[in-house]
Scaffold this active site. Structure first.
Site, PDB file in Angstrom:
ATOM      1  N   ARG A 262       7.899   2.938  10.272  1.00  0.00           N
ATOM      2  CA  ARG A 262       7.306   1.604  10.348  1.00  0.00           C
ATOM      3  C   ARG A 262       8.320   0.557   9.917  1.00  0.00           C
ATOM      4  O   ARG A 262       9.019   0.735   8.916  1.00  0.00           O
ATOM      5  CB  ARG A 262       6.061   1.533   9.458  1.00  0.00           C
ATOM      6  CG  ARG A 262       5.009   2.526   9.917  1.00  0.00           C
ATOM      7  CD  ARG A 262       3.704   2.398   9.205  1.00  0.00           C
ATOM      8  NE  ARG A 262       2.784   3.421   9.694  1.00  0.00           N
ATOM      9  CZ  ARG A 262       1.568   3.649   9.216  1.00  0.00           C
ATOM     10  NH1 ARG A 262       1.112   2.895   8.213  1.00  0.00           N
ATOM     11  NH2 ARG A 262       0.810   4.593   9.720  1.00  0.00           N
ATOM     12  N   ARG A 277       6.404   2.258  -0.257  1.00  0.00           N
ATOM     13  CA  ARG A 277       6.446   1.647   1.079  1.00  0.00           C
ATOM     14  C   ARG A 277       7.822   1.888   1.689  1.00  0.00           C
ATOM     15  O   ARG A 277       8.790   1.223   1.335  1.00  0.00           O
ATOM     16  CB  ARG A 277       6.150   0.150   0.957  1.00  0.00           C
ATOM     17  CG  ARG A 277       5.905  -0.564   2.277  1.00  0.00           C
ATOM     18  CD  ARG A 277       5.504  -2.012   2.056  1.00  0.00           C
ATOM     19  NE  ARG A 277       4.267  -2.122   1.292  1.00  0.00           N
ATOM     20  CZ  ARG A 277       3.050  -2.041   1.823  1.00  0.00           C
ATOM     21  NH1 ARG A 277       2.925  -1.896   3.113  1.00  0.00           N
ATOM     22  NH2 ARG A 277       1.982  -2.133   1.069  1.00  0.00           N
ATOM     23  N   GLU A 349      -3.682   3.141  -1.944  1.00  0.00           N
ATOM     24  CA  GLU A 349      -4.080   3.827  -0.716  1.00  0.00           C
ATOM     25  C   GLU A 349      -3.210   5.062  -0.451  1.00  0.00           C
ATOM     26  O   GLU A 349      -1.987   5.008  -0.511  1.00  0.00           O
ATOM     27  CB  GLU A 349      -3.953   2.859   0.464  1.00  0.00           C
ATOM     28  CG  GLU A 349      -4.286   3.524   1.791  1.00  0.00           C
ATOM     29  CD  GLU A 349      -4.008   2.624   2.993  1.00  0.00           C
ATOM     30  OE1 GLU A 349      -3.874   1.401   2.808  1.00  0.00           O
ATOM     31  OE2 GLU A 349      -3.912   3.171   4.098  1.00  0.00           O
ATOM     32  N   SER A 352      -6.352   6.791   5.075  1.00  0.00           N
ATOM     33  CA  SER A 352      -7.202   5.831   5.760  1.00  0.00           C
ATOM     34  C   SER A 352      -7.860   6.589   6.899  1.00  0.00           C
ATOM     35  O   SER A 352      -7.175   7.234   7.686  1.00  0.00           O
ATOM     36  CB  SER A 352      -6.336   4.694   6.288  1.00  0.00           C
ATOM     37  OG  SER A 352      -7.133   3.634   6.735  1.00  0.00           O
ATOM     38  N   ARG A 391       3.385   9.404  -0.623  1.00  0.00           N
ATOM     39  CA  ARG A 391       2.582   8.804  -1.692  1.00  0.00           C
ATOM     40  C   ARG A 391       1.902   9.866  -2.539  1.00  0.00           C
ATOM     41  O   ARG A 391       1.687   9.692  -3.734  1.00  0.00           O
ATOM     42  CB  ARG A 391       1.536   7.860  -1.093  1.00  0.00           C
ATOM     43  CG  ARG A 391       2.174   6.567  -0.606  1.00  0.00           C
ATOM     44  CD  ARG A 391       1.151   5.523  -0.251  1.00  0.00           C
ATOM     45  NE  ARG A 391       1.804   4.301   0.207  1.00  0.00           N
ATOM     46  CZ  ARG A 391       1.184   3.215   0.621  1.00  0.00           C
ATOM     47  NH1 ARG A 391      -0.139   3.179   0.642  1.00  0.00           N
ATOM     48  NH2 ARG A 391       1.853   2.151   1.015  1.00  0.00           N
TER      49      ARG A 391
END
Length: 425
Positions: A262, A277, A349, A352, A391
């Site tokens: 990303r 991130r 998070e 999801s 994560r």
RNA sequence: GGAGGGAUGGCAGAGCGGUUUAAUGCACCGGUCUUGAAAACCGGCGUAGGCUAAUACCUACCCAGGGUUCGAAUCCCUGUCCCUCCGCCA
């Protein structure tokens, strides 16, 4: 993509539901495009019909040895008129396409209304964050102690937002992915898949990343128009693109462990420390394709599949229902799983899980056939992380740290670590 | 990288400029027959859109996009993918 029948029939209702997620629909523009389309399409089809019948007559006359010159003269300008009509229709359809493919999905009635993540609603919590009787370190310090987690090295090799892992932490990372994948296949009924890490624009359009969110993707230079996958949801969901599945093969449950890429455009300065991130991170993804009346059942089921992993790892977490303003483009309803991070004293998070209903399926023309139904129906597609590996690694490091900076390996991972119980010990 | 061949309905496969409504077979669905099944026979059987109260009817789609033509599954160009052979290669 939304149902065009809904856009033609009940535009005000669509506008109302889109407004809930902060999207303003230009109903006047849509209505005017639609009425022009209708007119042009009828006109075009009439001209085509005329061309067909006249050509047939010419063929017949010719085979009977008649003079066809007068017939040819009659149709001389038909072609030009038809071309003009076709072009006008195509232009209009492109406009319609551009407009409707940029519309987000309609939120489900059970989704709380809200503007931002502050309005998300907590569903429940599991586990209790540990009480540390020493000063907690974050994963950067814990992993950096012996050079097992090296962000400087990654900067040298590539740039910011990358990580190098070595030794037991690299192995722990692999162990986590293996554990997740094995659980999904052995306990939750998913089929393990290996997929390309690059996909074409059609696949990204199918799942909704394109045309609107191209700036979030890494696009490759070269003759082919390829992109690095931002999630395995893209290749896995596109398995069904342009397919008509047998209802007996449903539900389709697929899983894959892949890296995700990303660009993180627009998140400058956010989460710059550590591996929260990254431009590249690993994830085990769950995808389901189900009959329409079973998709909300499947959503709950998938949430359970993700929760089971965190429970097995003993990581405290909470589940939130995303509000209308925080949901992704293609989702009608989304649950986020947030894992406890002691260093940040908060939940972050880690998964999801979304139901897209027929939104992606319509873009992809992903359908199934049921013997009771004459026409093929659109599938419902769902996707969810199970889980984000990077994560999760960081959560394990931070939650399982001991006073001396060593890390206790969770029981569930020990078989994947050659029986190792402590890292940095 | 070089040389050839190919892509047609769920599958197999014919058609290579107009009598095509894309033949035929298999599979599938309905019916007849049968105690039941099989076989046989009869019928049906793609997708999307338009117009309809509904049927009918009309339009588009033979890998994709352009072109030639009154007319294209069929001819031409470009692209994608697949196959065969040669070379190279983890």
């Amino acid at each position: 993509m939304l149902d065009p029948k809904l856009l033609r029939g009940d535009l005000d209702q669509v506008a109302q539901r889109l407004a809930k997620r902060g999207f303003t629909l230009d109903t006047a523009q849509l209505e005017s495009l639609e009425s022009k389309r209708r007119e042009l399409q009828t006109q075009t089809e009439q001209l085509q019909s005329e061309r067909n019948s006249r050509s047939k007559a010419i063929g017949k006359a010719k085979s009977e040895g008649q003079d066809i010159e007068p017939l040819l003269a009659e149709v001389s300008d038909l072609g030009d008129r038809l071309d003009a009509a076709k072009k006008a229709l195509a232009t209009l359809q492109e406009e319609w396409e551009a407009l409707t493919s940029a519309l987000p999905n309609l939120p489900h009635d059970s989704v709380p209304e809200g503007a931002s993540e502050d309005d998300n609603v907590e569903l429940h919590r599991w586990g209790t964050p540990r009480d540390f009787d020493f000063e907690v370190k974050d994963h950067v310090d814990l992993g950096g102690k012996h050079g097992y987690l090296d962000f400087d090295m990654a900067s040298k090799l590539t740039g910011s937002r990358f990580a190098v892992m070595r030794g037991p932490i690299a192995k722990l990372h692999r162990a986590l992915a293996q554990f997740m994948l094995d659980t999904q296949t052995e306990a939750h009924g998913y089929e393990e898949c290996y997929v390309p890490y690059m996909v074409n624009a059609d696949s990204l359009t199918g799942t909704g990343q394109l045309p609107k969110f191209g700036e979030d993707l890494f696009r490759l230079e070269g003759d082919q128009d390829y992109y690095l996958i931002p999630t395995a949801e893209v290749p896995l969901t596109n398995f069904a693109r342009d397919e008509i599945l047998d209802y007996k093969s449903l539900p389709v449950r697929l899983t894959a462990h892949t890296p995700c890429f990303r660009s993180e455009a627009g998140s400058h300065g956010r989460d710059t420390r550590g591996m929260i991130r990254q431009h590249q991170f690993d994830k085990v993804e769950m995808v389901q394709m189900v009959e329409p009346d079973k998709s909300y059942e499947a959503l709950e089921e998938m949430r359970g599949h993700a929760e089971a992993l965190l429970q097995a790892l003993g990581l405290p977490y909470r589940v939130v229902t995303l509000c209308t303003g925080d949901m992704g483009f293609g989702a009608t309803k989304t649950y986020d799983l947030e894992v406890w991070l002691p260093s940040q004293d908060t939940y972050r998070e880690i998964s999801s899980i979304s139901n897209c209903e027929d939104f992606q399926a319509r873009r992809m023309q992903a359908r199934f056939r049921h013997p009771d139904q004459k026409k093929p129906q659109l599938l419902h597609t769902l996707n969810g992380s199970g889980l984000a590996v990077g994560r999760c690694l960081l959560a394990v490091l931070e939650n399982n740290q001991q006073a001396d900076g060593s890390i206790l390996v969770p029981e569930a991972l020990r078989p994947y670590m050659g029986g190792l119980e402590v890292i940095n010990g």
